[in-house]
Design a protein around this motif. Structure first.
Motif, PDB file in Angstrom:
ATOM      1  N   PHE A 147     -89.204  16.750  35.705  1.00 58.93           N
ATOM      2  CA  PHE A 147     -88.431  16.586  34.596  1.00 58.93           C
ATOM      3  C   PHE A 147     -86.894  16.760  34.982  1.00 58.93           C
ATOM      4  CE2 PHE A 147     -92.106  17.952  32.363  1.00 58.93           C
ATOM      5  CZ  PHE A 147     -92.042  16.965  31.392  1.00 58.93           C
ATOM      6  N   ASP A 148     -86.551  17.139  36.379  1.00 61.44           N
ATOM      7  CA  ASP A 148     -85.167  16.916  36.843  1.00 61.44           C
ATOM      8  C   ASP A 148     -84.219  17.814  35.910  1.00 61.44           C
ATOM      9  OD1 ASP A 148     -83.298  16.256  38.703  1.00 61.44           O
ATOM     10  OD2 ASP A 148     -82.690  14.265  37.679  1.00 61.44           O
ATOM     11  N   LYS A 149     -84.644  18.993  35.843  1.00 61.09           N
ATOM     12  CA  LYS A 149     -83.718  19.944  34.857  1.00 61.09           C
ATOM     13  C   LYS A 149     -83.559  19.416  33.451  1.00 61.09           C
ATOM     14  CE  LYS A 149     -80.952  21.386  38.894  1.00 61.09           C
ATOM     15  NZ  LYS A 149     -81.475  20.396  39.849  1.00 61.09           N
ATOM     16  N   THR A 150     -84.218  18.760  32.770  1.00 62.79           N
ATOM     17  CA  THR A 150     -84.377  18.417  31.375  1.00 62.79           C
ATOM     18  C   THR A 150     -84.144  19.498  30.715  1.00 62.79           C
ATOM     19  OG1 THR A 150     -85.393  16.380  31.674  1.00 62.79           O
ATOM     20  CG2 THR A 150     -85.531  17.275  29.692  1.00 62.79           C
ATOM     21  N   LEU A 151     -83.512  19.849  29.633  1.00 63.24           N
ATOM     22  CA  LEU A 151     -83.610  20.984  28.858  1.00 63.24           C
ATOM     23  C   LEU A 151     -84.635  20.695  28.061  1.00 63.24           C
ATOM     24  CD1 LEU A 151     -79.872  21.060  27.796  1.00 63.24           C
ATOM     25  CD2 LEU A 151     -80.783  22.765  29.625  1.00 63.24           C
ATOM     26  N   VAL A 152     -85.529  21.893  27.862  1.00 63.20           N
ATOM     27  CA  VAL A 152     -86.562  21.905  27.063  1.00 63.20           C
ATOM     28  C   VAL A 152     -86.718  23.171  26.175  1.00 63.20           C
ATOM     29  CG1 VAL A 152     -89.079  22.269  26.822  1.00 63.20           C
ATOM     30  CG2 VAL A 152     -88.299  20.949  28.516  1.00 63.20           C
ATOM     31  N   PHE A 153     -86.739  23.124  24.730  1.00 65.65           N
ATOM     32  CA  PHE A 153     -86.693  24.292  24.052  1.00 65.65           C
ATOM     33  C   PHE A 153     -88.268  24.354  23.329  1.00 65.65           C
ATOM     34  CE2 PHE A 153     -86.262  25.983  19.557  1.00 65.65           C
ATOM     35  CZ  PHE A 153     -86.319  27.515  20.006  1.00 65.65           C
ATOM     36  N   LEU A 154     -88.944  25.527  23.405  1.00 59.88           N
ATOM     37  CA  LEU A 154     -90.143  25.849  22.825  1.00 59.88           C
ATOM     38  C   LEU A 154     -90.040  26.739  21.912  1.00 59.88           C
ATOM     39  CD1 LEU A 154     -92.455  25.654  26.060  1.00 59.88           C
ATOM     40  CD2 LEU A 154     -92.039  23.558  24.431  1.00 59.88           C
ATOM     41  N   GLY A 155     -90.224  26.606  20.472  1.00 52.88           N
ATOM     42  CA  GLY A 155     -90.139  27.818  19.420  1.00 52.88           C
ATOM     43  C   GLY A 155     -91.623  27.752  18.815  1.00 52.88           C
ATOM     44  N   CYS A 156     -91.768  29.107  18.454  1.00 49.81           N
ATOM     45  CA  CYS A 156     -93.040  29.226  17.753  1.00 49.81           C
ATOM     46  C   CYS A 156     -93.229  30.685  17.054  1.00 49.81           C
ATOM     47  CB  CYS A 156     -94.389  29.078  18.493  1.00 49.81           C
ATOM     48  SG  CYS A 156     -95.980  28.677  17.800  1.00 49.81           S
ATOM     49  N   GLY A 157     -93.639  30.758  15.950  1.00 49.11           N
ATOM     50  CA  GLY A 157     -93.977  32.166  15.228  1.00 49.11           C
ATOM     51  C   GLY A 157     -95.171  32.735  15.852  1.00 49.11           C
ATOM     52  N   VAL A 158     -95.120  34.198  16.083  1.00 46.29           N
ATOM     53  CA  VAL A 158     -96.414  34.821  16.376  1.00 46.29           C
ATOM     54  C   VAL A 158     -96.831  35.949  15.441  1.00 46.29           C
ATOM     55  CG1 VAL A 158     -96.296  34.365  19.221  1.00 46.29           C
ATOM     56  CG2 VAL A 158     -94.822  36.231  18.171  1.00 46.29           C
ATOM     57  N   PRO A 159     -98.048  35.913  15.099  1.00 42.11           N
ATOM     58  CA  PRO A 159     -99.101  35.096  15.260  1.00 42.11           C
ATOM     59  C   PRO A 159     -98.912  33.622  14.547  1.00 42.11           C
ATOM     60  CG  PRO A 159    -100.156  36.641  14.075  1.00 42.11           C
ATOM     61  CD  PRO A 159     -98.575  37.066  14.229  1.00 42.11           C
ATOM     62  N   ASP A 160     -99.184  32.471  15.208  1.00 47.64           N
ATOM     63  CA  ASP A 160     -99.326  31.307  14.535  1.00 47.64           C
ATOM     64  C   ASP A 160    -100.717  30.981  14.206  1.00 47.64           C
ATOM     65  OD1 ASP A 160     -99.428  28.188  14.444  1.00 47.64           O
ATOM     66  OD2 ASP A 160     -97.444  28.548  14.324  1.00 47.64           O
ATOM     67  N   THR A 161    -100.898  30.507  12.884  1.00 50.74           N
ATOM     68  CA  THR A 161    -102.307  30.154  12.498  1.00 50.74           C
ATOM     69  C   THR A 161    -102.939  29.103  13.216  1.00 50.74           C
ATOM     70  OG1 THR A 161    -101.234  28.798  10.712  1.00 50.74           O
ATOM     71  CG2 THR A 161    -102.092  31.061  10.187  1.00 50.74           C
ATOM     72  N   HIS A 162    -102.107  28.173  14.022  1.00 45.38           N
ATOM     73  CA  HIS A 162    -102.460  26.875  14.639  1.00 45.38           C
ATOM     74  C   HIS A 162    -102.474  27.069  16.023  1.00 45.38           C
ATOM     75  CE1 HIS A 162    -103.199  25.070  10.567  1.00 45.38           C
ATOM     76  NE2 HIS A 162    -101.965  25.581  10.389  1.00 45.38           N
ATOM     77  N   VAL A 163    -101.490  27.706  16.349  1.00 45.46           N
ATOM     78  CA  VAL A 163    -100.968  27.500  18.036  1.00 45.46           C
ATOM     79  C   VAL A 163    -101.015  29.135  18.592  1.00 45.46           C
ATOM     80  CG1 VAL A 163     -99.013  26.696  19.588  1.00 45.46           C
ATOM     81  CG2 VAL A 163     -99.615  25.872  17.238  1.00 45.46           C
ATOM     82  N   PRO A 164    -101.772  29.439  19.387  1.00 47.37           N
ATOM     83  CA  PRO A 164    -101.927  30.736  19.953  1.00 47.37           C
ATOM     84  C   PRO A 164    -100.792  30.780  20.957  1.00 47.37           C
ATOM     85  CG  PRO A 164    -103.927  29.231  20.612  1.00 47.37           C
ATOM     86  CD  PRO A 164    -103.150  28.529  19.829  1.00 47.37           C
ATOM     87  N   LYS A 165    -100.175  32.105  20.780  1.00 49.28           N
ATOM     88  CA  LYS A 165     -99.017  32.384  21.660  1.00 49.28           C
ATOM     89  C   LYS A 165     -99.363  32.026  23.274  1.00 49.28           C
ATOM     90  CE  LYS A 165     -98.124  36.565  23.088  1.00 49.28           C
ATOM     91  NZ  LYS A 165     -97.525  37.977  23.173  1.00 49.28           N
ATOM     92  N   GLU A 166    -100.498  32.296  23.842  1.00 48.88           N
ATOM     93  CA  GLU A 166    -100.929  31.927  25.095  1.00 48.88           C
ATOM     94  C   GLU A 166    -100.600  30.286  25.507  1.00 48.88           C
ATOM     95  OE1 GLU A 166    -102.490  35.406  23.632  1.00 48.88           O
ATOM     96  OE2 GLU A 166    -102.891  33.463  22.878  1.00 48.88           O
ATOM     97  N   ARG A 167    -100.663  29.796  24.654  1.00 49.50           N
ATOM     98  CA  ARG A 167    -100.744  27.926  25.009  1.00 49.50           C
ATOM     99  C   ARG A 167     -99.205  27.941  24.950  1.00 49.50           C
ATOM    100  NH1 ARG A 167    -104.256  23.851  24.999  1.00 49.50           N
ATOM    101  NH2 ARG A 167    -105.331  25.487  25.760  1.00 49.50           N
ATOM    102  N   VAL A 168     -98.324  28.532  24.316  1.00 45.02           N
ATOM    103  CA  VAL A 168     -97.131  28.177  24.284  1.00 45.02           C
ATOM    104  C   VAL A 168     -96.666  28.601  25.413  1.00 45.02           C
ATOM    105  CG1 VAL A 168     -94.897  28.503  23.025  1.00 45.02           C
ATOM    106  CG2 VAL A 168     -96.835  28.499  21.738  1.00 45.02           C
ATOM    107  N   LEU A 169     -97.087  29.851  26.008  1.00 46.59           N
ATOM    108  CA  LEU A 169     -96.524  30.468  27.242  1.00 46.59           C
ATOM    109  C   LEU A 169     -96.925  29.619  28.537  1.00 46.59           C
ATOM    110  CD1 LEU A 169     -97.165  34.319  26.571  1.00 46.59           C
ATOM    111  CD2 LEU A 169     -94.951  33.178  26.895  1.00 46.59           C
TER     112      LEU A 169
END
Length: 210
Positions: A147-169
């Motif tokens: 990705f050659d230093k592309t800025l990436v932002f990942l945001g998520c609520g915890v716990p999320d009803t659809h997205v496990p924290k482990e998957r975001v990490l």
């Protein structure tokens, strides 16, 4: 082709006049116009915004944590929509990859992150809100490229009803390993939606170093 790559909506500057473009990908049950409404919260006025719309308002039928073949052929068709869109932005409107930004929410964030992990490059920025890479927990993440230093932002609520924290990490780790500059923020007890702080972070990253 399940999803029509020509079923797109736009907002912001006309594509012919904009110096950068943000591809916005809606979630399950959402629409192109829904996700495009976020463009009004983006402070940068040089953007064109473009959003594809899924057939039946869903990119694939089951959870993103299911085995990938269960979501076929919808998933491959959805990935092909983003491939086609990126190609058109480059060929028809002469956007270079660093001028292309990506933002997705929920199912749209999952689709976006999976597509980009398979097609890494030095993009303008990547914003995955309430999503993560697709597949069951033991999916080998054998993506190649940088990705050659592309800025990436990942945001998520915890716990999320659809997205496990482990998957975001895990998604954070994969993108870091592939050379992205990742900002991660988890929001305790926050529902499955986009919050003001996430939009503020997007704007801060778009504005660049002060």
């Amino acid at each position: 082709m399940i999803h029509n790559p020509n079923n797109i909506r736009t907002a912001g500057k006309p594509l012919e006049e904009a110096s950068k473009v943000m591809v916005m990908v809606h979630g399950r049950g959402g629409s192109a116009s829904d996700i495009l409404s976020l463009s009004q919260y983006i402070d940068d006025t040089d953007f064109a915004f473009i959003a594809p719309e899924a057939q039946g308002n869903t990119w694939y039928p089951y959870s993103f944590l299911r085995p990938m073949d269960e979501n076929e052929p919808y998933l491959s068709s959805a990935l092909e929509v983003l491939t086609s869109l990126r190609a058109r932005l480059q060929s028809d409107f002469n956007f270079k990859l660093p001028q292309i930004y990506w933002l997705g929410f929920s199912q749209g964030a999952c689709l976006l992150l999976e597509f980009l992990a398979r097609n890494p490059a030095g993009y303008g920025g990547i914003f995955g809100l309430s999503g993560g890479l697709i597949g069951p927990p033991d999916t080998p993440r054998l993506y190649e490229g940088s990705f050659d230093k592309t800025l990436v932002f990942l945001g998520c609520g915890v716990p999320d009803t659809h997205v496990p924290k482990e998957r975001v990490l895990e998604s954070e780790q994969v993108f870091q390993r592939m050379g992205a500059d990742v900002t991660l923020k988890l929001y305790p007890n926050f529902p499955h939606t986009i919050n003001e702080d996430e939009l503020n972070i997007v704007n801060l990253l778009l504005a660049g170093p002060k």
